[in-house]
Scaffold this motif. Sequence first.
Motif, PDB file in Angstrom:
ATOM      1  N   GLN A 193       2.332   1.661  -3.462  1.00 54.93           N
ATOM      2  CA  GLN A 193       1.280   2.146  -4.385  1.00 54.93           C
ATOM      3  C   GLN A 193       0.983   3.623  -4.116  1.00 54.93           C
ATOM      4  OE1 GLN A 193      -1.751  -0.733  -3.560  1.00 54.93           O
ATOM      5  NE2 GLN A 193      -1.017  -2.173  -5.118  1.00 54.93           N
ATOM      6  N   ALA A 194       0.987   4.008  -2.850  1.00 49.12           N
ATOM      7  CA  ALA A 194       0.663   5.400  -2.508  1.00 49.12           C
ATOM      8  C   ALA A 194       1.731   6.363  -3.022  1.00 49.12           C
ATOM      9  CB  ALA A 194       0.506   5.545  -0.991  1.00 49.12           C
ATOM     10  N   ILE A 195       2.988   5.952  -2.965  1.00 47.00           N
ATOM     11  CA  ILE A 195       4.028   6.847  -3.484  1.00 47.00           C
ATOM     12  C   ILE A 195       4.223   6.642  -4.991  1.00 47.00           C
ATOM     13  CG2 ILE A 195       5.179   6.988  -1.237  1.00 47.00           C
ATOM     14  CD1 ILE A 195       7.371   5.129  -2.302  1.00 47.00           C
ATOM     15  N   ASP A 196       3.463   5.668  -5.558  1.00 44.62           N
ATOM     16  CA  ASP A 196       3.480   5.405  -6.997  1.00 44.62           C
ATOM     17  C   ASP A 196       4.888   5.037  -7.465  1.00 44.62           C
ATOM     18  OD1 ASP A 196       2.380   5.119  -9.506  1.00 44.62           O
ATOM     19  OD2 ASP A 196       2.589   7.242 -10.036  1.00 44.62           O
ATOM     20  N   ASP A 197       5.496   4.106  -6.718  1.00 42.92           N
ATOM     21  CA  ASP A 197       6.845   3.635  -7.048  1.00 42.92           C
ATOM     22  C   ASP A 197       6.745   2.163  -7.447  1.00 42.92           C
ATOM     23  OD1 ASP A 197       9.423   2.690  -7.112  1.00 42.92           O
ATOM     24  OD2 ASP A 197      10.055   3.683  -5.266  1.00 42.92           O
ATOM     25  N   PRO A 198       6.865   1.857  -8.735  1.00 45.68           N
ATOM     26  CA  PRO A 198       6.630   0.486  -9.211  1.00 45.68           C
ATOM     27  C   PRO A 198       7.807  -0.468  -9.002  1.00 45.68           C
ATOM     28  CG  PRO A 198       7.177   1.907 -11.058  1.00 45.68           C
ATOM     29  CD  PRO A 198       7.173   2.792  -9.827  1.00 45.68           C
ATOM     30  N   ASN A 199       8.855  -0.060  -8.321  1.00 40.54           N
ATOM     31  CA  ASN A 199      10.035  -0.918  -8.119  1.00 40.54           C
ATOM     32  C   ASN A 199       9.608  -2.274  -7.549  1.00 40.54           C
ATOM     33  OD1 ASN A 199      12.485  -2.076  -7.329  1.00 40.54           O
ATOM     34  ND2 ASN A 199      13.363  -0.073  -6.817  1.00 40.54           N
ATOM     35  N   PRO A 200       9.912  -3.380  -8.270  1.00 41.41           N
ATOM     36  CA  PRO A 200       9.453  -4.706  -7.793  1.00 41.41           C
ATOM     37  C   PRO A 200      10.116  -5.113  -6.476  1.00 41.41           C
ATOM     38  CG  PRO A 200      10.902  -4.945  -9.710  1.00 41.41           C
ATOM     39  CD  PRO A 200      10.633  -3.473  -9.558  1.00 41.41           C
ATOM     40  N   LEU A 201      11.211  -4.467  -6.110  1.00 44.33           N
ATOM     41  CA  LEU A 201      11.891  -4.808  -4.855  1.00 44.33           C
ATOM     42  C   LEU A 201      11.000  -4.547  -3.640  1.00 44.33           C
ATOM     43  CD1 LEU A 201      14.595  -5.835  -3.751  1.00 44.33           C
ATOM     44  CD2 LEU A 201      15.425  -3.462  -3.775  1.00 44.33           C
ATOM     45  N   TRP A 202      10.010  -3.671  -3.777  1.00 45.05           N
ATOM     46  CA  TRP A 202       9.110  -3.355  -2.651  1.00 45.05           C
ATOM     47  C   TRP A 202       7.902  -4.302  -2.600  1.00 45.05           C
ATOM     48  CZ3 TRP A 202      13.082  -0.748  -1.982  1.00 45.05           C
ATOM     49  CH2 TRP A 202      13.445   0.424  -2.643  1.00 45.05           C
ATOM     50  N   ALA A 218      -1.683   5.338   3.858  1.00 41.40           N
ATOM     51  CA  ALA A 218      -0.542   4.417   3.956  1.00 41.40           C
ATOM     52  C   ALA A 218       0.481   4.882   4.981  1.00 41.40           C
ATOM     53  CB  ALA A 218       0.122   4.256   2.588  1.00 41.40           C
ATOM     54  N   GLN A 239      -3.830  10.617  -4.856  1.00 41.89           N
ATOM     55  CA  GLN A 239      -2.558  10.130  -4.311  1.00 41.89           C
ATOM     56  C   GLN A 239      -2.350  10.650  -2.884  1.00 41.89           C
ATOM     57  OE1 GLN A 239       1.164  11.142  -6.362  1.00 41.89           O
ATOM     58  NE2 GLN A 239       2.043   9.259  -5.513  1.00 41.89           N
ATOM     59  N   PRO A 288      12.891   3.472   1.000  1.00 46.14           N
ATOM     60  CA  PRO A 288      13.681   4.216   1.985  1.00 46.14           C
ATOM     61  C   PRO A 288      12.873   4.990   3.035  1.00 46.14           C
ATOM     62  CG  PRO A 288      14.356   4.790  -0.270  1.00 46.14           C
ATOM     63  CD  PRO A 288      13.328   3.732  -0.382  1.00 46.14           C
ATOM     64  N   GLN A 338      12.733   7.485  -4.519  1.00 52.52           N
ATOM     65  CA  GLN A 338      12.576   6.734  -5.774  1.00 52.52           C
ATOM     66  C   GLN A 338      13.580   7.200  -6.833  1.00 52.52           C
ATOM     67  OE1 GLN A 338       8.667   6.895  -7.607  1.00 52.52           O
ATOM     68  NE2 GLN A 338       9.358   5.668  -9.363  1.00 52.52           N
ATOM     69  N   ARG A 345       0.830  -1.215   0.000  1.00 52.75           N
ATOM     70  CA  ARG A 345       0.000   0.000   0.000  1.00 52.75           C
ATOM     71  C   ARG A 345       0.859   1.258   0.000  1.00 52.75           C
ATOM     72  NH1 ARG A 345      -2.644  -2.289   4.002  1.00 52.75           N
ATOM     73  NH2 ARG A 345      -2.099  -0.662   5.495  1.00 52.75           N
ATOM     74  N   PHE A 346       1.966   1.207   0.715  1.00 52.65           N
ATOM     75  CA  PHE A 346       2.859   2.363   0.760  1.00 52.65           C
ATOM     76  C   PHE A 346       3.490   2.593  -0.614  1.00 52.65           C
ATOM     77  CE2 PHE A 346       6.824   4.624   1.610  1.00 52.65           C
ATOM     78  CZ  PHE A 346       6.390   5.638   2.441  1.00 52.65           C
TER      79      PHE A 346
END
Lengths: 150, 143
Positions: A36-45, B34, B27, A63, B69, A33-34
Motif C-alpha cells: 500500500q505504501a508503494i501504491d502497487d496494486p499487484n494482487p501477488l503481494w 512501512a 505516501q 522486489p 513495479q 502495508r508495504f
Amino acid sequence: MAEESIITPEMRQAIGMELEPVVMEVEKGHLRRFAQAIDDPNPLWQDEGYAQGTRYGSIIAPPTFLCTLRPEGQELPFQNPLRRRLNGGNRWQFFLPVRPGDVITGRSKISDIYEAQGRVGRLLFILRETTYTNQRGELVARHWGTNISY
Amino acid sequence: MSAMLYYEDVHIGDELPTLTKHPTTQQLVKYAGASGDFYQIHYDKDFALGLGLPGVILHGLLKAAFLGQLLTDWIGVEGFIKEFDCSYRGMDVPGQPLYCKGRVTNKFEEGNEHCIECDIWTENPGGEHTTPGKAVVVLPRRS
C-alpha cells in the motif's frame, strides 16, 4: 588545495567488518502495508486467493521489500562527522521468492569507505553488501548499497 | 495483470509500458512507516529546508520500489527479476508525477534461463532521468 582526509583510522578499520546480523519474520500485514505504501496494486503481494493460483502458490514480497530489514539502520562502528546523508544507489540480485512466515536473516558488511569532493562539499561514501538467507539457510537475495554523507 | 510476456515477444529497443506514479507527502509518511526509514528529510519540511533541500524529498528506495513495479507489471507473474540496480542522481519531490520507463538493451540465454536486459529510469516532468538503472529479467519461452 588538498584538505585533510575525513577518513579516520576507525573508518579504515571498519572496512571489511561484518555487522551484527538482523533477523525478521515476514508478516502478511507488513507485506500489505508495504504494498500500500508503494501504491502497487499487484494482487501477488496481497491476495492469497489470487496468489494460490499462480506458480508461487502463495503471496510473495515485492522486489524491494527486503530493504525493510534494515541492516543499513545499524549503528556503525565509527563516528561520522558529516550529518547530512543521502542514498546513492541500490543494487539487488534475487534468487528465491520471499513469503509470509519466512524468517530472513540479513548479514551485512562494510565493503568500502571513501571520500570525494562534490558540488556541495566533501562527500563520504559508505558501501555495504548484504546477503539475505531464509530459515532453510537458502540464499534469497544479495544487496549492495551506497550511502553518501556530506 | 497483463497477458503473459514471452521471451520471443521481446526485442532489443522495445520500450517498457510507462508506469506513472503520483507520490504525495502522505505516501512518504506511509513509506517511512512501512519501511522503517524515519530520516526526517522525507516527512519534516522544516528539517529538510534546514539541510538546504527544496522540501521533503522521495526516499531513494521508494523510487526503487516504483522501478520494481515497472518491471513486475511488465513481466507478469511468470517472469522473474534476476537483478536490478538504480542510482539516485536527482531529487524528486511529492506533488508532481514521476514517470517510470525502460527500454530493452539485450537478450541472451544463460544456462536454462532466457534473460532480457533493460535500462530503466524515473523521469520527472522536466524530462530529467532522476533514477537511472539497469535490470535483468528472466522470461518463459513459448516452446
